[in-house]
Design an enzyme around this catalytic site. Sequence first.
Site, PDB file in Angstrom:
ATOM      1  N   THR A 105      75.195  20.384 -13.476  1.00 22.01           N
ATOM      2  CA  THR A 105      75.514  20.989 -12.188  1.00 22.01           C
ATOM      3  C   THR A 105      76.771  20.425 -11.544  1.00 22.01           C
ATOM      4  O   THR A 105      77.272  20.992 -10.592  1.00 22.01           O
ATOM      5  CB  THR A 105      74.354  20.757 -11.209  1.00 22.01           C
ATOM      6  OG1 THR A 105      74.060  19.383 -11.213  1.00 22.01           O
ATOM      7  CG2 THR A 105      73.144  21.554 -11.602  1.00 22.01           C
ATOM      8  N   THR A 181      72.865  15.039 -16.398  1.00 26.06           N
ATOM      9  CA  THR A 181      72.488  13.618 -16.388  1.00 26.06           C
ATOM     10  C   THR A 181      71.401  13.261 -17.402  1.00 26.06           C
ATOM     11  O   THR A 181      71.292  12.108 -17.798  1.00 26.06           O
ATOM     12  CB  THR A 181      71.989  13.212 -14.983  1.00 26.06           C
ATOM     13  OG1 THR A 181      70.929  14.091 -14.610  1.00 26.06           O
ATOM     14  CG2 THR A 181      73.105  13.278 -13.971  1.00 26.06           C
ATOM     15  N   ASP A 182      70.605  14.270 -17.808  1.00 26.00           N
ATOM     16  CA  ASP A 182      69.431  13.931 -18.628  1.00 26.00           C
ATOM     17  C   ASP A 182      69.788  13.181 -19.902  1.00 26.00           C
ATOM     18  O   ASP A 182      69.097  12.240 -20.291  1.00 26.00           O
ATOM     19  CB  ASP A 182      68.645  15.201 -18.988  1.00 26.00           C
ATOM     20  CG  ASP A 182      67.899  15.763 -17.796  1.00 26.00           C
ATOM     21  OD1 ASP A 182      67.995  15.167 -16.709  1.00 26.00           O
ATOM     22  OD2 ASP A 182      67.217  16.796 -17.955  1.00 26.00           O
ATOM     23  N   LYS A 260      69.393   6.341 -17.801  1.00 23.95           N
ATOM     24  CA  LYS A 260      68.889   7.034 -16.621  1.00 23.95           C
ATOM     25  C   LYS A 260      67.479   6.524 -16.387  1.00 23.95           C
ATOM     26  O   LYS A 260      66.580   6.795 -17.178  1.00 23.95           O
ATOM     27  CB  LYS A 260      68.892   8.547 -16.852  1.00 23.95           C
ATOM     28  CG  LYS A 260      68.402   9.349 -15.651  1.00 23.95           C
ATOM     29  CD  LYS A 260      68.534  10.849 -15.853  1.00 23.95           C
ATOM     30  CE  LYS A 260      68.037  11.596 -14.633  1.00 23.95           C
ATOM     31  NZ  LYS A 260      68.185  13.043 -14.740  1.00 23.95           N
TER      32      LYS A 260
HETATM   33  N1  ASP Z   1      68.770  18.968 -16.778  1.00 27.83           N
HETATM   34  C1  ASP Z   1      70.113  18.819 -16.274  1.00 27.83           C
HETATM   35  C2  ASP Z   1      70.995  18.326 -17.387  1.00 27.83           C
HETATM   36  O1  ASP Z   1      70.841  17.212 -17.813  1.00 27.83           O
HETATM   37  C3  ASP Z   1      70.160  17.901 -15.122  1.00 27.83           C
HETATM   38  C4  ASP Z   1      71.575  17.694 -14.613  1.00 27.83           C
HETATM   39  O2  ASP Z   1      72.400  18.595 -14.642  1.00 27.83           O
HETATM   40  O3  ASP Z   1      71.864  16.591 -14.197  1.00 27.83           O
HETATM   41  O4  ASP Z   1      71.870  19.056 -17.805  1.00 27.83           O
END
Ligand code: ASP
Length: 436
Positions: A105, A181-182, A260
């Site tokens: 995002t 972030t995942d 994380k």
């Molecule tokens: N599930 C998303 C990803 O890791 C969470 C994010 O955008 O931080 O792409």
Amino acid sequence: MGDLSGYKGAALRLLEKAGAAVGDVLEVRTPWGAVAGTLVPRYLYGDGEHVVLKLKSGYNVGLSLEDISEVSVSAKGEKPSFSAPPSPEPPEGLPRVLVIGTGGTIASRIDYRTGAVRPAVTSEELRSLVPELSQVARVDPEIMFDIMSENVTPAHWTKLAGRVAKAVGEGADGVVITHGTDTLGYTAAALSFALAGVPIPVILVGAQRSPDRPSSDAPLNLIAAVSVAGTANFSGVYVAMHLGESDDRIALHRGTRVRKNHTSRRDAFESVDVPLAAVWGRGGLEHVADGLPPRGREFEPSLRFDGRAALLKFYPSMPGALVRAARRSGAKIIIMEGTGLGHVSKEVAKELRSFIRSGGVACMTSQCIRGRTDLSVYDTGRDLIHMGVLPLGDMLPETALAKAMWVLGTGARGEKARKLMAEELAGETTARTFPG
Ligand code: ASP
């Protein structure tokens, strides 16, 4: 007929019947009362059973057709569009930073009224999303992928590493990679191996809160990442994320030692058992750890990854068949996440022995996350050593997996691969656990 982007099936028919279009304010009757909000476009993979409204509070709500008795348009809206406000050209003489978008995002452009999201593509759009960037660097944005990071694979790592290596050749002063972030930690570790010796800073950055929320960490994370990539006098692969919950300091974590550790906090990322590489505040870098590699090093990258490695978490009663399944799926290296100092049950140990006998490489990490493996303390550990399981010290399990895929990408197998797994190549293990 107005725009009903993304709607299909019964939801599309209902909205057409009501004469609604994306951007209109609707009133929807449900068993628990009337819900009013702006009609939001749906994503490509959305189903045909829901209508999504943006409420006055800013939150989106998905209403199931089963609960909708009536839809009426209370005010017509305009089709949402985004055009970047003009922003000044960055001053001459600023460092050049390539910003690679991969999804998640962080670098998305949000239409605040409808909630529609799309990646910022041009420098204009990126600058209008985070205007401060113009003061920090000449930003060259490039969208390489637009995926959630749970869909990132070793093939993406190979492409990313190749693009960074090319940017070095093109004379970029730094590279920023925006990423979900995942699995940010896995990608940071992977690139640390593929780009070992990289002569410029390569900063991976994500956001825990999307840019349409006032509490978003995206802008500051991005500004810090671009600023560090462009101006830091050290090189290497790092992750830039919030240091604490407040919006003022960004931590720079070493790519092979970061994890994380929280699902939602802005400071979810932590350096495990090593000090932070650096801390950035709004005025620039406030602290830089001793011993970081300088810019301008020799660079002979090995960019390829081969995904035939597996990461298995041991648990009480784990069937040995899971190890066999990994083997059958083609794994050449298995990373075990053992208990405590690095233990698994007799049943799993037996399977690891036959995997090793067949030419596979079995490595041990600990699900404790902090501390080191030590297979010499208990009989069960000594048995593992005897059968050839390689203890990886304080290497993080995720880092070990990325390393295994990189090792396989170099073409190494068997003993040669085992030797590479044991060697410290990119700060993935430490001689002594921090702080002592
Ligand atoms: N599930 C998303 C990803 O890791 C969470 C994010 O955008 O931080 O792409």
